[in-house]
Design an enzyme around this catalytic site. Sequence first.
Site, PDB file in Angstrom:
ATOM      1  N   SER A  53      14.376  14.653 101.958  1.00 14.49           N
ATOM      2  CA  SER A  53      13.421  13.454 102.722  1.00 14.49           C
ATOM      3  C   SER A  53      13.221  14.535 103.943  1.00 14.49           C
ATOM      4  O   SER A  53      12.253  13.804 104.777  1.00 14.49           O
ATOM      5  CB  SER A  53      13.647  12.496 103.076  1.00 14.49           C
ATOM      6  OG  SER A  53      14.755  12.244 101.949  1.00 14.49           O
ATOM      7  N   ALA A  54      13.761  15.964 104.455  1.00 13.11           N
ATOM      8  CA  ALA A  54      13.221  16.713 105.548  1.00 13.11           C
ATOM      9  C   ALA A  54      13.523  15.639 107.183  1.00 13.11           C
ATOM     10  O   ALA A  54      12.494  16.217 108.297  1.00 13.11           O
ATOM     11  CB  ALA A  54      11.241  16.280 105.105  1.00 13.11           C
ATOM     12  N   ILE A  55      13.742  15.126 106.656  1.00 10.92           N
ATOM     13  CA  ILE A  55      15.189  14.563 107.779  1.00 10.92           C
ATOM     14  C   ILE A  55      15.886  15.471 108.678  1.00 10.92           C
ATOM     15  O   ILE A  55      16.944  15.851 108.057  1.00 10.92           O
ATOM     16  CB  ILE A  55      14.938  12.402 107.914  1.00 10.92           C
ATOM     17  CG1 ILE A  55      14.387  12.049 106.175  1.00 10.92           C
ATOM     18  CG2 ILE A  55      15.556  12.081 109.017  1.00 10.92           C
ATOM     19  CD1 ILE A  55      12.857  12.147 107.658  1.00 10.92           C
ATOM     20  N   HIS A  57      18.858  14.143 110.590  1.00  8.08           N
ATOM     21  CA  HIS A  57      19.917  13.101 110.702  1.00  8.08           C
ATOM     22  C   HIS A  57      20.292  13.240 111.534  1.00  8.08           C
ATOM     23  O   HIS A  57      20.966  13.939 112.199  1.00  8.08           O
ATOM     24  CB  HIS A  57      20.926  12.981 109.806  1.00  8.08           C
ATOM     25  CG  HIS A  57      19.458  12.624 108.171  1.00  8.08           C
ATOM     26  ND1 HIS A  57      19.330  11.247 108.091  1.00  8.08           N
ATOM     27  CD2 HIS A  57      19.173  13.608 107.553  1.00  8.08           C
ATOM     28  CE1 HIS A  57      18.699  11.596 106.653  1.00  8.08           C
ATOM     29  NE2 HIS A  57      18.740  12.569 106.154  1.00  8.08           N
ATOM     30  N   LYS A 258      21.756   7.176 101.905  1.00  5.26           N
ATOM     31  CA  LYS A 258      21.221   6.889 102.831  1.00  5.26           C
ATOM     32  C   LYS A 258      20.407   5.903 102.614  1.00  5.26           C
ATOM     33  O   LYS A 258      19.871   4.496 103.711  1.00  5.26           O
ATOM     34  CB  LYS A 258      20.941   7.864 103.654  1.00  5.26           C
ATOM     35  CG  LYS A 258      21.557   8.818 104.352  1.00  5.26           C
ATOM     36  CD  LYS A 258      21.358   9.656 105.372  1.00  5.26           C
ATOM     37  CE  LYS A 258      21.995  10.921 105.296  1.00  5.26           C
ATOM     38  NZ  LYS A 258      22.002  11.702 104.493  1.00  5.26           N
ATOM     39  N   SER A 347      22.699  16.551 101.263  1.00  5.58           N
ATOM     40  CA  SER A 347      22.529  15.504 102.610  1.00  5.58           C
ATOM     41  C   SER A 347      24.224  15.573 103.413  1.00  5.58           C
ATOM     42  O   SER A 347      24.733  14.824 102.658  1.00  5.58           O
ATOM     43  CB  SER A 347      21.569  14.315 102.233  1.00  5.58           C
ATOM     44  OG  SER A 347      20.845  14.134 103.282  1.00  5.58           O
ATOM     45  N   CYS A 410      -9.507  25.598 101.121  1.00  2.00           N
ATOM     46  CA  CYS A 410      -8.953  24.254  99.912  1.00  2.00           C
ATOM     47  C   CYS A 410      -9.660  22.867 101.468  1.00  2.00           C
ATOM     48  O   CYS A 410      -9.009  22.796 102.671  1.00  2.00           O
ATOM     49  CB  CYS A 410      -7.132  24.189 100.835  1.00  2.00           C
ATOM     50  SG  CYS A 410      -6.617  22.794 100.851  1.00  2.00           S
ATOM     51  N   CYS A 447      -6.636  16.460  96.853  1.00  2.00           N
ATOM     52  CA  CYS A 447      -6.719  16.282  95.931  1.00  2.00           C
ATOM     53  C   CYS A 447      -5.861  17.510  95.148  1.00  2.00           C
ATOM     54  O   CYS A 447      -6.242  17.581  93.699  1.00  2.00           O
ATOM     55  CB  CYS A 447      -8.145  17.548  95.963  1.00  2.00           C
ATOM     56  SG  CYS A 447      -8.428  19.415  96.275  1.00  2.00           S
ATOM     57  N   CYS A 452      -9.321  23.639  95.537  1.00  2.00           N
ATOM     58  CA  CYS A 452      -8.842  25.308  96.424  1.00  2.00           C
ATOM     59  C   CYS A 452      -7.983  25.744  95.027  1.00  2.00           C
ATOM     60  O   CYS A 452      -8.081  27.630  94.868  1.00  2.00           O
ATOM     61  CB  CYS A 452      -7.953  25.298  97.368  1.00  2.00           C
ATOM     62  SG  CYS A 452      -6.789  24.326  97.246  1.00  2.00           S
TER      63      CYS A 452
HETATM   64  C1  FAD Z   1      16.938  13.987  97.567  1.00  2.00           C
HETATM   65  C2  FAD Z   1      17.634  14.490  98.289  1.00  2.00           C
HETATM   66  C3  FAD Z   1      16.975  14.177 100.133  1.00  2.00           C
HETATM   67  C4  FAD Z   1      17.961  15.099 100.968  1.00  2.00           C
HETATM   68  N1  FAD Z   1      17.041  14.891 101.904  1.00  2.00           N
HETATM   69  C5  FAD Z   1      17.577  15.542 103.163  1.00  2.00           C
HETATM   70  C6  FAD Z   1      17.198  15.615 104.286  1.00  2.00           C
HETATM   71  O1  FAD Z   1      16.863  14.475 104.646  1.00  2.00           O
HETATM   72  N2  FAD Z   1      18.090  15.424 105.285  1.00  2.00           N
HETATM   73  C7  FAD Z   1      18.943  16.856 105.384  1.00  2.00           C
HETATM   74  O2  FAD Z   1      18.987  16.865 106.031  1.00  2.00           O
HETATM   75  N3  FAD Z   1      19.206  17.119 104.365  1.00  2.00           N
HETATM   76  C8  FAD Z   1      18.426  16.336 102.859  1.00  2.00           C
HETATM   77  N4  FAD Z   1      18.441  16.293 101.904  1.00  2.00           N
HETATM   78  C9  FAD Z   1      19.892  17.640 101.303  1.00  2.00           C
HETATM   79  C10 FAD Z   1      19.123  18.938 101.893  1.00  2.00           C
HETATM   80  O3  FAD Z   1      17.853  19.391 100.995  1.00  2.00           O
HETATM   81  C11 FAD Z   1      20.479  20.367 101.645  1.00  2.00           C
HETATM   82  O4  FAD Z   1      21.265  20.197 101.882  1.00  2.00           O
HETATM   83  C12 FAD Z   1      19.537  21.442 101.695  1.00  2.00           C
HETATM   84  O5  FAD Z   1      18.468  21.434 101.021  1.00  2.00           O
HETATM   85  C13 FAD Z   1      20.964  22.859 100.852  1.00  2.00           C
HETATM   86  O6  FAD Z   1      20.024  23.673 100.569  1.00  2.00           O
HETATM   87  P1  FAD Z   1      20.763  25.070 100.386  1.00  2.00           P
HETATM   88  O7  FAD Z   1      20.177  26.107 100.636  1.00  2.00           O
HETATM   89  O8  FAD Z   1      22.420  24.817 100.954  1.00  2.00           O
HETATM   90  O9  FAD Z   1      21.181  24.696  98.563  1.00  2.00           O
HETATM   91  P2  FAD Z   1      19.239  25.203  97.791  1.00  2.00           P
HETATM   92  O10 FAD Z   1      17.888  24.964  98.725  1.00  2.00           O
HETATM   93  O11 FAD Z   1      19.579  24.866  96.212  1.00  2.00           O
HETATM   94  O12 FAD Z   1      19.472  26.887  97.710  1.00  2.00           O
HETATM   95  C14 FAD Z   1      20.700  27.297  96.874  1.00  2.00           C
HETATM   96  C15 FAD Z   1      19.437  28.647  96.185  1.00  2.00           C
HETATM   97  O13 FAD Z   1      20.300  28.765  95.544  1.00  2.00           O
HETATM   98  C16 FAD Z   1      19.498  29.916  94.772  1.00  2.00           C
HETATM   99  N5  FAD Z   1      21.057  30.609  93.266  1.00  2.00           N
HETATM  100  C17 FAD Z   1      21.156  29.466  92.569  1.00  2.00           C
HETATM  101  N6  FAD Z   1      22.376  29.804  91.546  1.00  2.00           N
HETATM  102  C18 FAD Z   1      21.937  31.648  91.620  1.00  2.00           C
HETATM  103  C19 FAD Z   1      22.202  33.119  91.358  1.00  2.00           C
HETATM  104  N7  FAD Z   1      23.110  33.108  90.736  1.00  2.00           N
HETATM  105  N8  FAD Z   1      21.661  34.323  92.319  1.00  2.00           N
HETATM  106  C20 FAD Z   1      20.737  34.106  92.920  1.00  2.00           C
HETATM  107  N9  FAD Z   1      20.611  32.869  93.228  1.00  2.00           N
HETATM  108  C21 FAD Z   1      20.867  31.620  93.368  1.00  2.00           C
HETATM  109  C22 FAD Z   1      18.515  29.196  94.258  1.00  2.00           C
HETATM  110  O14 FAD Z   1      17.367  28.879  93.290  1.00  2.00           O
HETATM  111  C23 FAD Z   1      18.663  28.049  95.002  1.00  2.00           C
HETATM  112  O15 FAD Z   1      17.275  29.001  95.854  1.00  2.00           O
HETATM  113  C24 FAD Z   1      18.061  16.173 100.616  1.00  2.00           C
HETATM  114  C25 FAD Z   1      18.456  16.386  99.359  1.00  2.00           C
HETATM  115  C26 FAD Z   1      18.128  15.734  97.821  1.00  2.00           C
HETATM  116  C27 FAD Z   1      18.034  16.517  97.057  1.00  2.00           C
END
Ligand code: FAD
Length: 495
Positions: A53-55, A57, A258, A347, A410, A447, A452
């Site tokens: 959601s890019a929020i 919080h 949420k 989140s 674009c 689009c 693009c």
């Molecule tokens: C629907 C939804 C709504 C959300 N809304 C919010 C919000 O509004 N505000 C907020 O604060 N948070 C929100 N979140 C939570 C937020 O998106 C996550 O907490 C955050 O993106 C987690 O980041 P991360 O780096 O832990 O995980 P990820 O972004 O999943 O990164 C983990 C990375 O590890 C890599 N990886 C996995 N296994 C391996 C491996 N074996 N070797 C090498 N690389 C590997 C993956 O490819 C991935 O790129 C939301 C999440 C979702 C799904």
Amino acid sequence: MRQGNAGNKYDVVVVGGGIVGTMIAREMSRYRLKVALLEKELDVGVGSTKANSAIVHAGFDAEPGTLKASLNVKGTALFPSVAEELGVEFAQTGSLVVAVEREEIPALEELVERGRLNGVRGLEVINGDRLFLLEPNLNRAAVAALHATTAGITCPFRLAIAAAENAVTNGVALYRGCPVTGVLVDRGAVRAVATPLGEFGCDYLVNAAGLHADEVARLAGDDSLGIRPRRGEYHVLDKSARALVRTVVFPVPSKVSKGIIVAPTIDGNIIVGPNAEDIRDKEDTATTAAGLREVLAGAARLVPAVDGALPPITQYSGLRAVEKGGDFVVTPSTTVRGLVNVAGIQSPGLSAAPAIAPLVVEILREMGLRTVPNPAFNPERKPPWRFAGLCDAERSAAVERDRDCGHIVCRCESVTRAEVLAAIRGPVGALTLDGIKRRTRAGMGRCQGGFCTPRILSITAQEMGQAAESLLKSEPGSPLVAGLTRPEAVADWGD
Ligand SMILES: Cc1cc2nc3c(=O)[nH]c(=O)nc-3n(C[C@H](O)[C@H](O)[C@H](O)COP(=O)(O)OP(=O)(O)OC[C@H]3O[C@@H](n4cnc5c(N)ncnc54)[C@H](O)[C@@H]3O)c2cc1C
């Protein structure tokens, strides 16, 4: 095992280039350390970080006393300065949790109390004229709302790219297309990780692998984590719907989420979503007809104009990494020395990321890592040049300087050829067409790339010196074109 690309040993290897791993890598680059960031995909920020959601919080939602609560509040406080340093857009829009029925008002009071316990400032329950002055398009049945002034919006994947760029320019080695497939443990301590690019020796391993963090921990012999995906689906509305809401509008939350929100995006669209569905497949980011209907209905309960009248331009879904304990896990492994698990970062992990990173460094320091400041560390990263944000005089001056600045690729998002080239040439340059899209917004407009895509394909083929057929949309095995009927036309597309 083959030797890793760098051919030698790292102090710290970070697994996972999401917002958490990239922020950790950047934080580590403040010190004189040899750090490698390994990402299995061809870009950073493409897991949960890509689709949420890019929020940012405010921090009243999480249970007091949890890591989620404290890291959310700390991360949100750090957000404006981190975004500024990294040259990524952040807007403190504020948020509203809206009670549409009288029975929901006590829940608002509960959230205020939780917020107080979590240390959140700027919370107030408002109603009547004040509420509708703030959000004129709210459901007229709305009786009260919790207004949180510190909440905001950002672009999560551009933030991850920016953090990775800043980490790389400060000395971190980034390897994309580099999945960790094994962890070498000797006498109870982590020694190296195995990847298709070879072995990366390390003293410390930070596991920030998102949905796959439990599997990475297991590779090291630590089976303490259990992660399940929880899917959330969204509609993106066209920029013509931008006036619909000014703040982030939430319903009263449920136990698992949420709730379905209506929110502005930092780029001027409106998003509605997400729902919350526990699924089994960690890669299943499909959208479903039922889910998207549920999202529209939930959003229309808050802002009735969402339903029907405003056609979405696209849909997406993202997967939350829900750990069996329910809270964030940011802790040294109790099984293997040298391993730090940063898992279950669902989140508000985006909001918390600026606070998770220094906590991980603190943990590593306690584990024995020597952290001598890096005198060359520069916290700032220059934001990419954007034609869309310039006034006419600035545009003319830019075109005068470089003709590529006047070549619109674009039309929906006013992205130029110069920006596409910069996205490919940057410190963490795009390797795929989606990578260019995330860096420039080319293809994210009304689009959705209809105009693009061939142009970008042509520019990319020329810049990378590759045949158009070999260019990938996103991951290996995703060519954009199967073959060309008129190969000579490719060069013309880019002009
Ligand atoms: C629907 C939804 C709504 C959300 N809304 C919010 C919000 O509004 N505000 C907020 O604060 N948070 C929100 N979140 C939570 C937020 O998106 C996550 O907490 C955050 O993106 C987690 O980041 P991360 O780096 O832990 O995980 P990820 O972004 O999943 O990164 C983990 C990375 O590890 C890599 N990886 C996995 N296994 C391996 C491996 N074996 N070797 C090498 N690389 C590997 C993956 O490819 C991935 O790129 C939301 C999440 C979702 C799904």
